[in-house]
Scaffold this active site. Structure first.
Site, PDB file in Angstrom:
ATOM      1  N   GLY A   1      -2.318   3.155   0.716  1.00  0.00           N
ATOM      2  CA  GLY A   1      -2.603   2.309   1.545  1.00  0.00           C
ATOM      3  C   GLY A   1      -3.752   1.966   2.400  1.00  0.00           C
ATOM      4  O   GLY A   1      -4.134   1.086   3.140  1.00  0.00           O
ATOM      5  N   CYS A   2      -4.747   2.528   1.877  1.00  0.00           N
ATOM      6  CA  CYS A   2      -6.242   2.575   2.422  1.00  0.00           C
ATOM      7  C   CYS A   2      -6.865   2.108   1.233  1.00  0.00           C
ATOM      8  O   CYS A   2      -6.808   2.438  -0.105  1.00  0.00           O
ATOM      9  CB  CYS A   2      -6.784   4.032   2.772  1.00  0.00           C
ATOM     10  SG  CYS A   2      -5.764   4.957   3.927  1.00  0.00           S
TER      11      CYS A   2
END
Ligand SMILES: Cc1ncc(COP(=O)(O)O)c(C=O)c1O
Lengths: 409, 121
Positions: free
Chosen positions: B35-36
């Protein structure tokens, strides 16, 4: 006022500020800004002509339908397609590509057949073909690029076999910004009885597209990258092929008759336009393409060439910077530049440039296989539109240097 | 106004540079936080009822943010971390400082810290 300043007045978003700075919008390859003519048409469709298409006999339905259908004529004329029913409206390039992958696949692709895609393609021009190949047990082959980013068209004849049904390439890659030799590809493929699909998501913005001159069998693009409303798109397809292809989706006005014993299909183009269409959005394609046409003039061209020269000089002369998509001559490169900076992460640069008012793109840019090829986790991309100025390019260069300095320490 | 932003980033960059080195062999798939946009690795060790974190990123501003997170949570008990509301993020003006994609990355980091702590309870 210069001509570019006049043009900028037409695009309200360009007058916006971010963090108290004038917005410098250099993410045009992701989506372009919209001119007033498009915004007005969009609003007008909602305020005055909002009715479902093709279905009712009432006045408003009639007006909405003619706005929609006359847009088809305009797009046909713009692309120089032979027949108006060769223009299918979709929700965007991705939808157009998936339509072909499904319907062309159903009609023409059998087990053991082959599809070829370019190595620098957007995921939208990769994944639909992977799905098709999985469904049909067909084989997906890749036409490589060289290190400079040029498609190895010389390898294409060797890749083609009697089982190759379709070759899918971008007109212009959204990462490399290089114009692919579509006509040459078409010639090679057609002499091998193989069809050619062109992903024109970027091409439609930067080239004067003539599908008969290109000779391709399919040309797909999104409205939102060429000044039109989001959720609009076009698939051009050669009539002889479209006629043999089954519908992609069922429902709405795409039918001839529906019986429990089976249904028949409406003729082209309705066969491929199932369900309620983008009533307000699709008619904006007309003012959008008019804008694209109006922006093709000497003043804009001079400005764009100056921007390209400035940015190419900077990116190619700075030893810390690696440019992807290195042109042999400036004419084959659109003002779109993806690059990386040694020892500096693209995301850090994008965050700092953002705070300087500059909107850029960082990351994989929907082209993971291309990132892998260059051995990077992402890149930074600046993409200019005809309404961007040399001053903005200069400000970008100065800001990039400042950001690199902060990050290098 | 924007110099204020840049000052904040200068500070985060500085923190990122000074973050303790993260052993290369710990940069494994299971320590990678999803998710980064940049890659972020987080390693947790347990000593008694306390959790100790080490982390790294290939992006320096993210590293600075990690450094702040670790500074606040490393060495605290699993229960403290699991019950924390992570409001310090807002107090530092971090959330607004980050673009939505960035905020996602931060949310993923916090989620990982919280989950790691909960697994110890
Ligand atoms: C080359 C290319 N192909 C396909 C697409 C997909 O376009 P859309 O997301 O509008 O369907 C894009 C846009 O991101 C693109 O740049």
């Amino acid at each position: 006022m210069t001509q570019i300043e006049n043009i900028r007045q037409e695009f309200p978003e360009l007058g916006e500020q971010v963090y108290g700075k004038a917005l410098v919008y250099l993410d045009n390859a992701a989506t372009s800004q919209r001119p007033l003519s498009v915004i007005r048409k969009w609003t007008e469709m909602s305020e005055k002509y909002n009715a479902n298409l093709h279905r009712a006999v009432h006045r408003i339905a009639d007006l909405a339908t003619s706005a929609y259908e006359s847009t088809r004529d305009a797009v046909q004329k713009y692309l120089n397609a032979e027949f108006r029913e060769e223009i299918i409206f979709t929700s965007g390039a991705t939808a157009s590509l998936n339509l072909v992958a499904f319907s062309f696949g159903e009609a023409f692709v059998r087990e053991g057949d082959e599809i070829i895609v370019g190595e620098a393609e957007h995921h939208s021009n990769i994944v639909p073909w992977q799905l098709l190949c999985e469904r049909k047990k067909a084989i997906l082959k890749v036409l490589p690029i060289d290190d400079s980013g040029h498609l190895r068209v010389d390898l294409l004849p060797g890749l083609l076999t009697p089982k190759t049904k379709l070759v899918c390439v971008a007109h212009i890659s959204n990462v490399l910004g290089l114009l692919n030799p579509v006509k040459e590809i078409v010639n090679i493929c057609h002499s091998n009885n193989c069809a050619v699909l062109v992903d024109g998501a970027q091409g439609i913005v930067h080239e004067r597209v003539d599908v008969r001159d290109l000779g391709c069998d399919f040309y797909a693009f999104s409205g939102h990258k060429v000044y039109a409303a989001p959720g609009t798109g076009v698939l051009y397809g050669r009539r002889a092929l479209l006629e043999q292809m089954p519908p992609y989706m069922g429902g709405g006005e795409m039918i001839g008759t529906v019986r429990w014993s089976g249904s028949t299909w409406a003729p082209l183009p309705q066969k491929f336009e199932a369900g309620t269409q983008n009533i307000a959005g699709t008619p904006t394609l007309r003012p959008a393409l008019e804008m694209a046409e109006a922006l093709r003039n000497e003043a804009v061209e001079a400005e764009t060439n100056a921007i390209k020269e400035l940015i190419l000089n900077k990116l190619q002369s700075d030893p810390r910077i690696r440019l992807y998509g290195v042109p042999d001559a400036p004419e084959e490169k659109i003002p779109l530049f993806a690059f990386s900076v040694e020892h500096v992460h693209h995301e850090d640069l994008a965050l700092i440039l953002d705070k300087m008012g500059i909107a850029v793109r960082s990351g994989q840019m929907c082209a993971e296989p291309l990132m892998d090829r260059y051995g990077v986790t992402g890149m930074l991309r600046v993409s200019f539109a005809p309404y961007n100025t040399v001053q903005e390019a200069e400000y970008f260069i100065a800001s990039l240097d400042r950001a690199i300095k902060m990050l290098e320490g | 106004m924007y110099d204020e932003w840049l000052d904040k980033y200068e500070y985060l960059i500085d923190l990122g540079r000074n973050l303790d080195a993260f052993p290369e062999e710990l940069k494994t798939e299971d320590r990678l936080i999803k998710g980064c946009q940049s890659r972020v690795w987080l390693d947790a060790t347990v000593e008694g009822d306390r959790l100790y974190f080490r982390a790294d990123s290939d992006a320096i501003i993210t590293k600075g943010i990690i450094s702040l997170l670790i500074g606040v949570y490393s060495g605290r008990t699993a229960r403290e971390i699991a019950e924390d509301d992570f409001s310090f993020v807002d107090k530092l003006g971090l959330r607004e400082n980050l673009s939505p994609t960035r905020a996602n990355g931060l949310a993923s980091m916090i989620e990982t810290l919280r989950r790691t702590a909960q697994n110890q309870l």
